[in-house]
Design a protein around this motif. Structure first.
Motif, PDB file in Angstrom:
ATOM      1  N   ASP A   1       0.835  -1.121   0.007  1.00 32.16           N
ATOM      2  CA  ASP A   1      -0.011  -0.082   0.089  1.00 32.16           C
ATOM      3  C   ASP A   1       0.690   1.172   0.169  1.00 32.16           C
ATOM      4  O   ASP A   1       0.195   2.405   0.178  1.00 32.16           O
ATOM      5  N   GLY A   2       1.957   1.051  -0.148  1.00 36.49           N
ATOM      6  CA  GLY A   2       3.094   2.241  -0.122  1.00 36.49           C
ATOM      7  C   GLY A   2       3.628   2.545   1.086  1.00 36.49           C
ATOM      8  O   GLY A   2       4.593   3.651   1.449  1.00 36.49           O
ATOM      9  N   SER A   3       3.013   2.111   2.395  1.00 42.07           N
ATOM     10  CA  SER A   3       3.331   2.538   3.831  1.00 42.07           C
ATOM     11  C   SER A   3       4.820   1.947   3.823  1.00 42.07           C
ATOM     12  O   SER A   3       5.169   0.854   3.331  1.00 42.07           O
ATOM     13  N   LEU A   4       5.562   2.387   4.904  1.00 46.12           N
ATOM     14  CA  LEU A   4       6.809   1.980   5.312  1.00 46.12           C
ATOM     15  C   LEU A   4       6.802   1.195   6.613  1.00 46.12           C
ATOM     16  O   LEU A   4       6.162   1.875   7.641  1.00 46.12           O
ATOM     17  N   ALA A   5       7.473   0.040   6.850  1.00 47.76           N
ATOM     18  CA  ALA A   5       7.436  -0.568   8.103  1.00 47.76           C
ATOM     19  C   ALA A   5       8.911  -0.919   8.363  1.00 47.76           C
ATOM     20  O   ALA A   5       9.768  -1.570   7.580  1.00 47.76           O
ATOM     21  N   THR A   6       9.401  -0.570   9.575  1.00 49.55           N
ATOM     22  CA  THR A   6      10.980  -0.688   9.886  1.00 49.55           C
ATOM     23  C   THR A   6      10.904  -1.392  11.180  1.00 49.55           C
ATOM     24  O   THR A   6      10.494  -0.788  12.287  1.00 49.55           O
TER      25      THR A   6
END
Length: 499
Positions: free
Chosen positions: A384-389
Motif C-alpha cells: 500500500d506504499g506505507s513503510l515498516a521498519t
C-alpha cells in the motif's frame, strides 16, 4: 546539559556519576529499494511430533500463529510413529499388518489444512513393522533404526505418497516439501551411519519421484550444519535429485563441532555464520543455487530473533523456529505453563503469547520490498506504499546448549540504548510505534503479579492472554530532519510504521 549537571553533582557529593545511555544511529532511505524482502521466517515453524497436533491446546496455538504471523507450514517428527497406528495390530485387523492404515495421518494433515497451514513433511520415524531394530526416541517410542530393507521402505513410501495424492490432489501435495528423517548425524535420532542414511535417501527420493516427479524432496536434515558437502557429492555421484537442502543449528551448539574449532563467536553470530558456510558448500556443489532450509533453530530474545533472521536472509530461503507451541513433549511433559529463567523452546502456551511469538507478529507487518537502512534495522515498503521498519537492541542472551527449560535464570549481557532513527525525506511526518521486550508484549509481569502460579487457573490463563498482547501503537511525529528518538531496553524491538 543534563549529562554535565549529573557529572557536576557527582563531583560535589562523592557519589559515582550516572552513565549516559548509549546512542545508536539508524537511517532509513525510503527512496532506495535494495530488492525483495522474502518473509523467510514465516515459511515454517517446528513442533514436536505428529500426534501432538491432535491436541486442542496445540491446535488453538496453531490458529493464532496462522492468523497473526502469516505462518505457512508446520514441521514435526514422527508421522510414521506407531502411536498413529500406521501398521498397528488391533482386534479389528487381527494382527494382519500387510497394508498401512493412514486414518490417523489424515487427521493430522486435515487439522493443519483446516487452519490454513500446510505440512512440511519430515519422513520419520520407522514403523516397527519395517524397522531393523528396537531402539527408540522419546517416551512415545519413535523407532530410530534403519529399515530392514530399502525395498520395503521404498514400497511403503510409494504407498504413502499415492495416498496423499488420492486424498489431497497432486497440485496440493507438490507444495509440501518432504525432508528425509531428522538429524541422522545424532545417535539419539539414528542408530546407523552416514552411508546408510544416504542409501535411505536414495530409496526415498526414488520412490517419491516414481509417483510424482514434481514433489520436492530434500535432506540431509542434520544437526549443526553437518554433512551437506558429503550429501551433495553422494547425490551427484548417484544422479539423485535434491530439490532443497536442510539442516539445523542452535546458537548454543558446540563451536568445535560447528566449525572444526572454537571460533569464540558470540552466540548472536553463530547461526548466521553456520548458514553462510552451508550456502557456500551448496554453491560449490553440482546443486548450486538450490534452496536452503534452516528447518530447526531457536531463540527466546526478540532482538536476537530479528538479528539472526536479518543476517540469514542472504543465505537461506526458509527458517523454521522450534517450537511453535509449548504443548510440546519431546523432552517429557512440562510441569509448568510459565516459569522464571529458561522456559524451553515454545513460543506460545494455551494461546498465551510469549515474546518470540509477539516478535513474529511485528515482523509479519513488514512489507515485501526491502529498503536501504543503516544500523540494526530491517526496513521495508508495503504493497500500500506505507513503510515498516523493525529496529532492535541486540543483547547477548545465553541460549541453551543442551536440554532447554532447565536454567532458572536468563544470562543477559546488554543495556538500555537510545535509538535516533532518521527517515530521509520524511520531515514532520507522523509514525506509529509498537514495542516488544521482556516487559511489553510479555506475560511475565502479569504472571509475577498473580504470584507466579505453577498451574494457572482458567481465569488466570485468560488474564495472562490479555496481558501479553502487544500494546496499541503509539503515535509520534518526526522532527524537521525526519528523525525520532526511542529508548529500547536490552533485547527490545520496535516496529515503526510511516504512512
Amino acid at each position: 546539559m543534563l549529562q554535565f549537571s549529573a557529572l557536576g553533582a557527582a563531583a560535589m557529593t562523592g557519589f559515582p556519576a550516572l552513565a549516559a545511555t548509549p546512542t545508536v544511529a539508524v537511517t532509513v532511505n525510503p527512496r532506495k529499494q535494495i530488492g525483495a524482502l522474502p518473509h523467510i521466517w514465516s515459511e515454517c515453524a517446528g513442533s514436536d511430533r505428529a500426534a501432538i497436533t491432535l491436541r486442542e491446546s496445540w491446535r488453538k496455538d496453531l490458529g493464532r500463529w496462522a492468523s497473526e504471523t502469516g505462518l505457512k507450514r508446520v514441521r514435526f517428527h514422527g508421522i510414521f510413529n506407531d502411536e498413529l497406528g500406521v501398521f498397528a495390530p488391533s482386534i479389528l485387523n487381527r494382527g494382519k499388518l500387510d497394508a498401512p492404515n493412514f486414518q490417523a495421518i489424515d487427521e493430522v494433515y486435515d487439522g493443519l489444512l483446516e487452519r490454513g497451514v500446510a505440512p512440511f513433511i519430515e519422513l520419520s520415524f520407522m514403523p516397527a513393522k519395517l524397522a531393523s531394530g528396537k531402539p527408540s526416541f522419546g517416551f512415545y517410542n519413535g523407532n530410530i533404526t534403519p529399515p530392514k530393507t530399502m525395498d520395503s521402505w521404498g514400497d511403503f513410501i510409494r504407498q504413502f505418497i499415492t495416498h496423499l495424492i488420492d486424498r489431497y490432489g497432486a497440485q496440493t501435495v507438490r507444495t509440501w516439501p518432504m525432508e528425509v528423517w531428522n538429524e541422522p548425524n545424532l545417535p539419539f535420532f539414528w542408530t546407523s551411519d552416514q552411508a546408510t542414511y544416504f542409501d535411505m535417501y536414495k530409496a526415498t527420493v526414488t520412490a517419491i519421484k516414481s509417483v510424482d516427479p514434481a514433489i520436492k524432496v530434500g535432506g540431509p536434515s542434520t544437526a549443526q550444519g553437518a554433512w551437506l558437502s558429503d550429501f551433495a557429492a553422494y547425490c551427484a555421484a548417484n544422479n539423485l535429485p535434491v530439490d532443497f537442502f536442510s539442516t539445523h543449528c542452535y546458537a548454543g551448539d558446540n563451536q568445535d563441532k560447528l566449525f572444526g574449532q572454537n571460533l569464540n563467536l558470540p552466540q548472536s553470530q553463530v547461526i548466521p555464520e553456520v548458514i553462510k558456510r552451508c550456502r557456500q558448500q551448496i554453491d560449490a556443489s553440482p546443486y548450486a543455487g538450490r534452496p536452503l532450509w534452516l528447518s530447526e533453530w531457536s531463540a527466546d530474545s526478540p532482538a536476537l530473533i530479528a538479528h539472526i533472521i536479518t543476517n540469514c536472509l542472504p543465505h537461506c530461503q526458509a527458517m523454521s523456529q522450534w517450537t511453535m507451541s509449548s504443548t510440546y513433549e519431546e523432552l517429557g511433559v512440562a510441569d509448568y505453563v510459565l516459569k522464571e529463567g529458561d522456559m524451553g523452546y515454545g513460543t506460545m502456551i494455551h494461546q498465551i503469547p510469549k515474546v518470540p511469538f509477539n516478535t513474529y507478529k511485528l515482523m509479519h507487518q513488514l512489507g515485501e520490498v526491502r529498503l536501504a537502512a543503516e544500523g540494526p534495522a530491517l526496513a521495508s515498503k508495503r504493497a500500500d506504499g506505507s513503510l515498516a521498519t523493525l529496529i532492535w537492541n541486540l543483547a547477548e542472551v545465553q541460549q541453551p546448549s543442551g536440554i532447554p527449560g532447565q536454567a532458572r535464570t536468563r544470562n543477559v549481557t546488554g543495556e538500555d540504548k537510545s535509538f535516533q532513527v532518521k527517515f530521509e525525506g520524511a520531515a514532520g511526518k507522523t509514525v506509529s510505534v509498537q514495542y516488544v521486550d521482556q516487559q511489553r508484549g510479555s506475560p511475565l509481569p502479569a504472571w509475577r503479579a498473580m504470584g507466579s502460579p505453577q498451574y494457572p487457573r482458567a481465569d488466570q490463563l485468560a488474564t495472562l492472554r490479555k496481558a501479553a498482547e502487544i500494546a496499541a501503537p503509539v503515535s509520534m511525529k518526526l522532527d524537521a530532519q525526519g528523525s525520532l528518538t526511542l529508548t529500547l531496553p536490552a533485547e527490545g524491538v520496535a516496529l515503526i510504521t510511516l504512512v
